[in-house]
Design a protein around this motif. Structure first.
Motif, PDB file in Angstrom:
ATOM      1  N   LYS A   6       0.852  -1.180   0.000  1.00  0.00           N
ATOM      2  CA  LYS A   6       0.000   0.000   0.000  1.00  0.00           C
ATOM      3  C   LYS A   6       0.894   1.238   0.000  1.00  0.00           C
ATOM      4  O   LYS A   6       1.920   1.271   0.694  1.00  0.00           O
ATOM      5  CB  LYS A   6      -0.899   0.041   1.244  1.00  0.00           C
ATOM      6  N   THR A   7       0.495   2.229  -0.797  1.00  0.00           N
ATOM      7  CA  THR A   7       1.263   3.480  -0.850  1.00  0.00           C
ATOM      8  C   THR A   7       0.408   4.632  -0.354  1.00  0.00           C
ATOM      9  O   THR A   7      -0.672   4.892  -0.912  1.00  0.00           O
ATOM     10  CB  THR A   7       1.746   3.783  -2.278  1.00  0.00           C
ATOM     11  N   SER A   8       0.878   5.295   0.692  1.00  0.00           N
ATOM     12  CA  SER A   8       0.241   6.511   1.187  1.00  0.00           C
ATOM     13  C   SER A   8       0.956   7.704   0.574  1.00  0.00           C
ATOM     14  O   SER A   8       2.148   7.631   0.254  1.00  0.00           O
ATOM     15  CB  SER A   8       0.311   6.572   2.712  1.00  0.00           C
ATOM     16  N   ASN A   9       0.218   8.788   0.411  1.00  0.00           N
ATOM     17  CA  ASN A   9       0.793   9.963  -0.253  1.00  0.00           C
ATOM     18  C   ASN A   9       0.352  11.234   0.443  1.00  0.00           C
ATOM     19  O   ASN A   9      -0.795  11.352   0.875  1.00  0.00           O
ATOM     20  CB  ASN A   9       0.371  10.001  -1.720  1.00  0.00           C
ATOM     21  N   LEU A  10       1.282  12.161   0.543  1.00  0.00           N
ATOM     22  CA  LEU A  10       0.985  13.492   1.064  1.00  0.00           C
ATOM     23  C   LEU A  10       1.542  14.516   0.090  1.00  0.00           C
ATOM     24  O   LEU A  10       2.722  14.471  -0.261  1.00  0.00           O
ATOM     25  CB  LEU A  10       1.618  13.699   2.442  1.00  0.00           C
ATOM     26  N   LYS A  11       0.675  15.430  -0.353  1.00  0.00           N
ATOM     27  CA  LYS A  11       1.092  16.445  -1.323  1.00  0.00           C
ATOM     28  C   LYS A  11       0.660  17.824  -0.838  1.00  0.00           C
ATOM     29  O   LYS A  11      -0.484  18.028  -0.430  1.00  0.00           O
ATOM     30  CB  LYS A  11       0.487  16.153  -2.693  1.00  0.00           C
ATOM     31  N   GLN A  12       1.583  18.773  -0.905  1.00  0.00           N
ATOM     32  CA  GLN A  12       1.327  20.171  -0.558  1.00  0.00           C
ATOM     33  C   GLN A  12       1.631  21.039  -1.767  1.00  0.00           C
ATOM     34  O   GLN A  12       2.712  20.924  -2.351  1.00  0.00           O
ATOM     35  CB  GLN A  12       2.232  20.614   0.597  1.00  0.00           C
ATOM     36  N   GLU A  13       0.692  21.913  -2.148  1.00  0.00           N
ATOM     37  CA  GLU A  13       0.893  22.782  -3.302  1.00  0.00           C
ATOM     38  C   GLU A  13       0.367  24.178  -3.006  1.00  0.00           C
ATOM     39  O   GLU A  13      -0.653  24.325  -2.342  1.00  0.00           O
ATOM     40  CB  GLU A  13       0.174  22.226  -4.529  1.00  0.00           C
ATOM     41  N   ASN A  14       1.074  25.162  -3.520  1.00  0.00           N
ATOM     42  CA  ASN A  14       0.575  26.539  -3.511  1.00  0.00           C
ATOM     43  C   ASN A  14       0.872  27.144  -4.888  1.00  0.00           C
ATOM     44  O   ASN A  14       2.032  27.228  -5.300  1.00  0.00           O
ATOM     45  CB  ASN A  14       1.243  27.366  -2.415  1.00  0.00           C
ATOM     46  N   LEU A  15      -0.176  27.507  -5.596  1.00  0.00           N
ATOM     47  CA  LEU A  15      -0.052  28.068  -6.935  1.00  0.00           C
ATOM     48  C   LEU A  15      -0.626  29.478  -6.923  1.00  0.00           C
ATOM     49  O   LEU A  15      -1.731  29.700  -6.423  1.00  0.00           O
ATOM     50  CB  LEU A  15      -0.813  27.202  -7.945  1.00  0.00           C
ATOM     51  N   GLY A  16       0.144  30.434  -7.460  1.00  0.00           N
ATOM     52  CA  GLY A  16      -0.315  31.812  -7.454  1.00  0.00           C
ATOM     53  C   GLY A  16      -0.106  32.492  -8.799  1.00  0.00           C
ATOM     54  O   GLY A  16       0.913  32.273  -9.466  1.00  0.00           O
ATOM     55  N   GLN A  65      -4.030  29.588  -4.884  1.00  0.00           N
ATOM     56  CA  GLN A  65      -4.650  28.296  -4.582  1.00  0.00           C
ATOM     57  C   GLN A  65      -3.686  27.450  -3.762  1.00  0.00           C
ATOM     58  O   GLN A  65      -2.542  27.214  -4.161  1.00  0.00           O
ATOM     59  CB  GLN A  65      -5.028  27.562  -5.860  1.00  0.00           C
ATOM     60  N   TYR A  66      -4.163  27.011  -2.607  1.00  0.00           N
ATOM     61  CA  TYR A  66      -3.359  26.163  -1.722  1.00  0.00           C
ATOM     62  C   TYR A  66      -4.083  24.841  -1.526  1.00  0.00           C
ATOM     63  O   TYR A  66      -5.288  24.806  -1.260  1.00  0.00           O
ATOM     64  CB  TYR A  66      -3.147  26.845  -0.373  1.00  0.00           C
ATOM     65  N   ASN A  67      -3.366  23.739  -1.679  1.00  0.00           N
ATOM     66  CA  ASN A  67      -3.927  22.404  -1.480  1.00  0.00           C
ATOM     67  C   ASN A  67      -2.988  21.555  -0.651  1.00  0.00           C
ATOM     68  O   ASN A  67      -1.771  21.541  -0.901  1.00  0.00           O
ATOM     69  CB  ASN A  67      -4.165  21.697  -2.821  1.00  0.00           C
ATOM     70  N   VAL A  68      -3.550  20.838   0.300  1.00  0.00           N
ATOM     71  CA  VAL A  68      -2.823  19.758   0.952  1.00  0.00           C
ATOM     72  C   VAL A  68      -3.744  18.544   0.922  1.00  0.00           C
ATOM     73  O   VAL A  68      -4.900  18.603   1.351  1.00  0.00           O
ATOM     74  CB  VAL A  68      -2.387  20.115   2.397  1.00  0.00           C
ATOM     75  N   ASP A  69      -3.254  17.473   0.323  1.00  0.00           N
ATOM     76  CA  ASP A  69      -4.044  16.252   0.132  1.00  0.00           C
ATOM     77  C   ASP A  69      -3.245  15.062   0.640  1.00  0.00           C
ATOM     78  O   ASP A  69      -2.029  14.961   0.400  1.00  0.00           O
ATOM     79  CB  ASP A  69      -4.366  16.049  -1.351  1.00  0.00           C
ATOM     80  N   ALA A  70      -3.963  14.158   1.287  1.00  0.00           N
ATOM     81  CA  ALA A  70      -3.306  12.960   1.815  1.00  0.00           C
ATOM     82  C   ALA A  70      -4.175  11.741   1.580  1.00  0.00           C
ATOM     83  O   ALA A  70      -5.402  11.788   1.740  1.00  0.00           O
ATOM     84  CB  ALA A  70      -3.032  13.108   3.306  1.00  0.00           C
ATOM     85  N   ILE A  71      -3.539  10.662   1.155  1.00  0.00           N
ATOM     86  CA  ILE A  71      -4.178   9.345   1.068  1.00  0.00           C
ATOM     87  C   ILE A  71      -3.400   8.436   2.010  1.00  0.00           C
ATOM     88  O   ILE A  71      -2.207   8.165   1.795  1.00  0.00           O
ATOM     89  CB  ILE A  71      -4.156   8.777  -0.359  1.00  0.00           C
ATOM     90  N   ASP A  72      -4.059   7.987   3.062  1.00  0.00           N
ATOM     91  CA  ASP A  72      -3.400   7.220   4.113  1.00  0.00           C
ATOM     92  C   ASP A  72      -4.009   5.822   4.170  1.00  0.00           C
ATOM     93  O   ASP A  72      -5.176   5.651   4.549  1.00  0.00           O
ATOM     94  CB  ASP A  72      -3.588   7.948   5.453  1.00  0.00           C
ATOM     95  N   TYR A  73      -3.210   4.819   3.763  1.00  0.00           N
ATOM     96  CA  TYR A  73      -3.646   3.425   3.854  1.00  0.00           C
ATOM     97  C   TYR A  73      -3.130   2.851   5.172  1.00  0.00           C
ATOM     98  O   TYR A  73      -1.916   2.795   5.398  1.00  0.00           O
ATOM     99  CB  TYR A  73      -3.118   2.602   2.677  1.00  0.00           C
ATOM    100  N   ARG A  74      -4.042   2.430   6.000  1.00  0.00           N
ATOM    101  CA  ARG A  74      -3.675   1.896   7.305  1.00  0.00           C
ATOM    102  C   ARG A  74      -3.731   0.370   7.249  1.00  0.00           C
ATOM    103  O   ARG A  74      -4.813  -0.237   7.249  1.00  0.00           O
ATOM    104  CB  ARG A  74      -4.602   2.459   8.382  1.00  0.00           C
ATOM    105  N   VAL A  75      -2.544  -0.206   7.182  1.00  0.00           N
ATOM    106  CA  VAL A  75      -2.419  -1.642   6.957  1.00  0.00           C
ATOM    107  C   VAL A  75      -3.054  -2.422   8.084  1.00  0.00           C
ATOM    108  O   VAL A  75      -3.756  -3.423   7.860  1.00  0.00           O
ATOM    109  CB  VAL A  75      -0.932  -2.013   6.795  1.00  0.00           C
ATOM    110  N   GLU A  76      -2.839  -1.967   9.323  1.00  0.00           N
ATOM    111  CA  GLU A  76      -3.294  -2.752  10.469  1.00  0.00           C
ATOM    112  C   GLU A  76      -4.816  -2.857  10.542  1.00  0.00           C
ATOM    113  O   GLU A  76      -5.357  -3.821  11.100  1.00  0.00           O
ATOM    114  CB  GLU A  76      -2.732  -2.159  11.766  1.00  0.00           C
ATOM    115  N   THR A  77      -5.547  -1.873   9.983  1.00  0.00           N
ATOM    116  CA  THR A  77      -7.015  -1.908  10.019  1.00  0.00           C
ATOM    117  C   THR A  77      -7.627  -2.055   8.633  1.00  0.00           C
ATOM    118  O   THR A  77      -8.853  -2.053   8.506  1.00  0.00           O
ATOM    119  CB  THR A  77      -7.560  -0.622  10.675  1.00  0.00           C
ATOM    120  N   ASP A  78      -6.778  -2.153   7.588  1.00  0.00           N
ATOM    121  CA  ASP A  78      -7.250  -2.241   6.202  1.00  0.00           C
ATOM    122  C   ASP A  78      -8.211  -1.078   5.901  1.00  0.00           C
ATOM    123  O   ASP A  78      -9.282  -1.265   5.337  1.00  0.00           O
ATOM    124  CB  ASP A  78      -7.939  -3.590   5.945  1.00  0.00           C
ATOM    125  N   GLN A  79      -7.778   0.115   6.270  1.00  0.00           N
ATOM    126  CA  GLN A  79      -8.617   1.304   6.126  1.00  0.00           C
ATOM    127  C   GLN A  79      -7.899   2.347   5.265  1.00  0.00           C
ATOM    128  O   GLN A  79      -6.681   2.519   5.364  1.00  0.00           O
ATOM    129  CB  GLN A  79      -8.916   1.896   7.509  1.00  0.00           C
TER     130      GLN A  79
END
Length: 850
Positions: free
Chosen positions: A430-440, A463-477
């Motif tokens: 599983k791959t978790s991702n965190l991305k931070q962007e600020n575009l002006g 425009q400011y964005n922070v997005d995260a996809i967090d796969y939690r292996v221990e709970t399959d969430q």
């Protein structure tokens, strides 16, 4: 009578002989005629272009002078290069002719020397800095070169090298004119280090193009550099958390070429997100802000890029142990130019010791490190990189109408992979991702209608964005989180120059800001999205007066929030009076407001790495923050010695518990309150031609007041009572600079559990049972840094720079945060978790500039 006549006759004879001697000494001769005489007299031959030498007059040499003496005199007195090929053949040309130049540069208004101004041979890297007496000197300058003399706040001088030719009698005095649109003139030209200056209104200016050196830095990092100022620091060592006079980081208004920015740091706070090599100046204001600016109840950090079209292609590139960057200034036509820059880390390809230290510091206590104990059934790895880019298009329709358009992009990306074996003994990942962007995006039109009236229209989209996809292996969430800020704004500003001492500024600004927060959980299924939008209309105006020893700026701003039908009036004051020649009294005050703030969730936000998200005021449980601040100071400035003492009082109303990020019993309570900070800042700064030294000290008391909580008054999370910084910069050689300095401050407050009763149970949940909030303090923080800077010429038009810096030279283990969690093994116990600062961290950078 005869005796009188004799005396008169004698005086007449003496005067006649003197006049003849002077006339003979000053007798001129055509250079071509002189060459013919010399060829005949000394039996030599000259090689030259007759057109170049035509109609050139020179002083007639002494008839007894030798040929070598005559040639030396001609070399010194003319623009031509006389060179012996042999004893009989001599060439005359302007090729490779070099001279020595000198000058004295003063302000045209007060006739004071402009210490720190830059003198550069145009289209080369050769140059120098003007000394405390306004004097400069350069050798081996081409006879046809042009000299550029520049100083922030003054009009640049371009002058031919021949006009500054060194002679034994005197050096030419040059008067520099202040920019017409700026009454806010420079007060201290070399403040702390080269490239730092102080305006008369108390704001501090960082001129990155002329920036000298600061301890530990290998680049003129904008947000690291401003922490040299008293009252500006980061209690957790992160530039994503800069605290100005006890405020939080979200209370700092950050503008880049007029674009409001919502993101400040790469590496989640350890490196400034703004490339300094196209940033021309940074103005930092702690109080007495111009009514032109809104938001930022603690400070304004206004960054501006280079704004002048030149006819020369120039640029630079460099690399450190973390990233590489490049910038270019491209003239397209005489009226059109393009400035671009880019920077990217190579941390996803190559790991250096510097990266390892930064990674450990940034991601400690996050999912990346707390789950790092790999077993045979589970393994994890991570990749991180960042980049930023800027572009600016400059178009001058004519001298009076100038158009600008720019873009800035900032990005941080983190991938976290976990591999494991499922119940069927198959390998999954599983791959978790965190991305931070600020575009002006930004655009402006500056119009000078006459010598007195100027208008400027600016607009931006951020425009400011922070997005995260967090796969939690221990709970399959799977947990998806998002935070988005969209802001558009347009501003019209007019400036009317009533006289040489009075400016009047007026304007209108409209802004629309929308903030979205979203959460999506896969198991159990849960989805929540919330978006708020706020419109703001503002009118502002001010009068600025600057004459002799008095500076006064009085203004006000009215903000109308359409959604709440609410009007906020904000008076602004900035006053400085010079007394007794060397002393000055300063009085500043301001009211400001802020509608967008950050909330902090230390437990669950964005993989635990970025735990702050922007929210918008709703005037219910989240009020508009409003600040009131006043400061009074005394300044001594004489012979490059500055002593500055300033007392301040600041109250900020409308902060929330979630905005402050508590680790105590209030952590999950909704409450709004205020904080007030009061203190004294002291600075002593001595500069000279080859060194600068400073010592700053700040004492402050900073307390919260939440009337619905018990206790209602307790120390602020950033209540740092004592803070000291010092540094010494030394120019060991003209191209070798050394800087050593350090920081010491008292530890930040924290809350510890009740001894003997560390946890409490509420239903099925167990919580840490804390004592009185912020009743304890961490150990004192101390760090010593050092850096060295070496410049060298790679070629006539290319400059090389090698820098080395070491942060935390003593490798001191500083605790920057402490909190507690319920022990997994024993629910009646609380375990202590400490976050530490950077250890000994070296860095090296190499740059070329052309």
């Amino acid at each position: 009578m005869n005796r009188t006549n004799s005396i008169i006759t004698l005086l007449f004879i003496v005067f006649s002989f003197s006049f003849q001697a002077i006339a003979q000494a000053q007798e001129k001769i055509d250079l071509l005629d002189l060459i013919e005489q010399l060829e005949a007299k000394f039996d030599v031959k000259f090689s030259y272009s007759g057109d170049e030498l035509a109609q050139v007059l020179v002083s007639k040499p002494n008839k007894d002078a030798s040929l070598k003496v005559v040639i030396a005199e001609l070399n010194n007195a003319t623009v031509f290069n006389f060179k012996f090929l042999t004893e009989r053949y001599i060439t005359i040309s302007t090729i490779n002719k070099v001279i020595s130049i000198c000058g004295v540069v003063i302000s045209s208004t007060d006739k004071q020397p402009l210490f720190g101004a830059s003198v550069v041979v145009k289209n080369t890297t050769k140059g120098t800095i003007i000394d405390k007496d306004g004097y400069f000197e350069l050798t081996n300058v081409g006879i046809n070169d042009t000299i550029n003399i520049s100083f922030l706040g003054f009009k640049t001088i371009e002058i031919k090298a021949t006009h500054l030719r060194f002679n034994s009698k005197s050096c030419k005095t040059l008067n520099m004119d202040a920019q017409n649109e700026a009454l806010n003139q420079i007060l201290i030209s070399k403040f702390l280090t080269t490239g730092l200056q102080k305006y008369i209104d108390g704001s501090t200016v960082l001129n990155t193009n002329k920036f000298g050196i600061l301890p530990g830095l290998t680049d003129p990092d904008i947000l690291q550099s401003i922490q040299a100022l008293p009252g500006v620091e980061s209690v957790n060592e992160s530039i994503a958390n800069i605290n100005v006079r006890g405020g939080t980081n979200d209370q700092n208004l950050m503008l880049w070429d007029g674009i409001k920015m919502y993101h400040s740091g790469h590496f989640f706070g350890l490196i400034s997100a703004y490339n300094p090599y196209l940033t021309n100046k940074v103005v930092v204001t702690k109080n007495g802000t111009s009514s032109e600016f809104n938001e930022g109840v603690s400070s304004t950090i206004n960054m501006s890029t280079k704004n002048k079209i030149t006819n020369t292609f120039s640029g630079g590139a460099g690399a450190s142990l973390i990233h590489a960057d490049a910038f270019l200034e491209i003239p397209l036509t005489k009226k059109l130019a393009l400035h671009v820059s880019g920077r990217r880390s190579f941390t996803d390809v190559l790991n250096s010791p510097t990266y390892d230290n930064y990674f450990e510091r940034s991601f400690q206590d996050s999912k990346l490190t707390t789950n790092s104990g790999d077993t045979s059934d589970s393994k994890s790895s991570s990749d991180f990189f960042f980049y930023d880019y800027t572009a600016k298009l400059l178009f001058d329709l004519n001298d009076n109408h100038k158009f600008r358009a720019n873009i800035i992009g900032i990005n941080n990306n983190l991938d976290y992979r976990e591999s494991f074996k499922n119940s069927e003994d198959e390998k999954e990942s599983k791959t978790s991702n965190l991305k931070q962007e600020n575009l002006g995006f930004g655009a402006s039109w500056n119009a000078l209608w006459n010598t007195k009236f100027n208008t400027e229209v600016t607009a931006f989209y951020s425009q400011y964005n922070v997005d995260a996809i967090d796969y939690r292996v221990e709970t399959d969430q799977r947990l998806i989180q998002a935070n988005e800020v969209l802001e558009t704004s347009i501003k019209l500003k007019t400036t009317f120059k009533v006289s040489n001492t009075i400016n009047v500024l007026n304007g209108y600004q409209f802004s629309e800001i929308g903030i979205l927060n979203a959460t999506d959980v896969s198991a159990p299924s849960y989805d929540k999205t919330k978006k708020e939008v706020l419109l703001n209309h503002a009118l502002f105006g001010e009068i600025e007066f600057n004459k002799n020893n008095t500076y006064l700026r009085v203004g006000g701003r009215g903000n109308y929030f359409q959604k709440f039908n609410k009007l906020i009036i904000e008076p602004r004051l900035n006053f400085r009076q010079k007394v007794f020649n060397r002393y000055a009294i300063k009085l500043q005050g301001e009211f400001k407001n802020q509608s967008a703030t950050q909330i902090i969730d230390f437990q669950d936000d964005f993989l635990g790495v970025e735990n702050r998200r922007w929210i918008l005021a709703n005037e219910q449980n989240i009020p508009i923050s409003e600040s009131k601040q006043v400061s009074l100071g005394l300044e001594y400035n004489y012979k490059n010695l500055v002593i500055d003492v300033e007392g301040f009082y600041k109250n900020v109303d409308g902060v929330t518990v979630s905005n402050q990020g508590f680790y105590n019993n209030f952590q999950y309570i909704n409450a709004a309150g205020s904080y007030n900070a009061k203190g004294v800042e002291f600075l002593i700064n001595k500069t000279a031609n080859n060194y600068s030294a400073w010592l700053s000290y700040a004492y402050s008391v900073n307390n919260y007041e939440f009337k619905t909580l018990e206790p209602s008054v307790f120390p602020n999370n950033v209540d740092i009572r004592h803070s000291v910084s010092m540094a010494f910069n030394y120019d060991a050689l003209s191209n070798l600079k050394i800087s050593v300095g350090g920081v010491w401050r008292s530890g930040k407050p924290y809350t510890k559990p009740v001894e003997g009763n560390e946890t409490v149970q509420d239903g099925n949940n167990t919580f840490v049972n804390y004592e009185a909030p912020n009743s304890e303090n961490l150990e004192n923080f101390m760090r010593v840094d050092a850096s060295v800077n070496y410049n060298f010429n790679i070629s006539k038009s290319t400059l090389g720079t090698l820098r080395a810096g070491v942060l935390n030279v003593l490798d001191r283990k500083n605790t920057v945060n402490r909190y507690y969690e319920v022990s997994q093994e024993n629910s009646e116990k609380a375990i202590q978790i400490d976050n530490f600062s950077l250890g000994l961290t070296p860095n090296v950078s190499f740059r070329v500039q052309f």
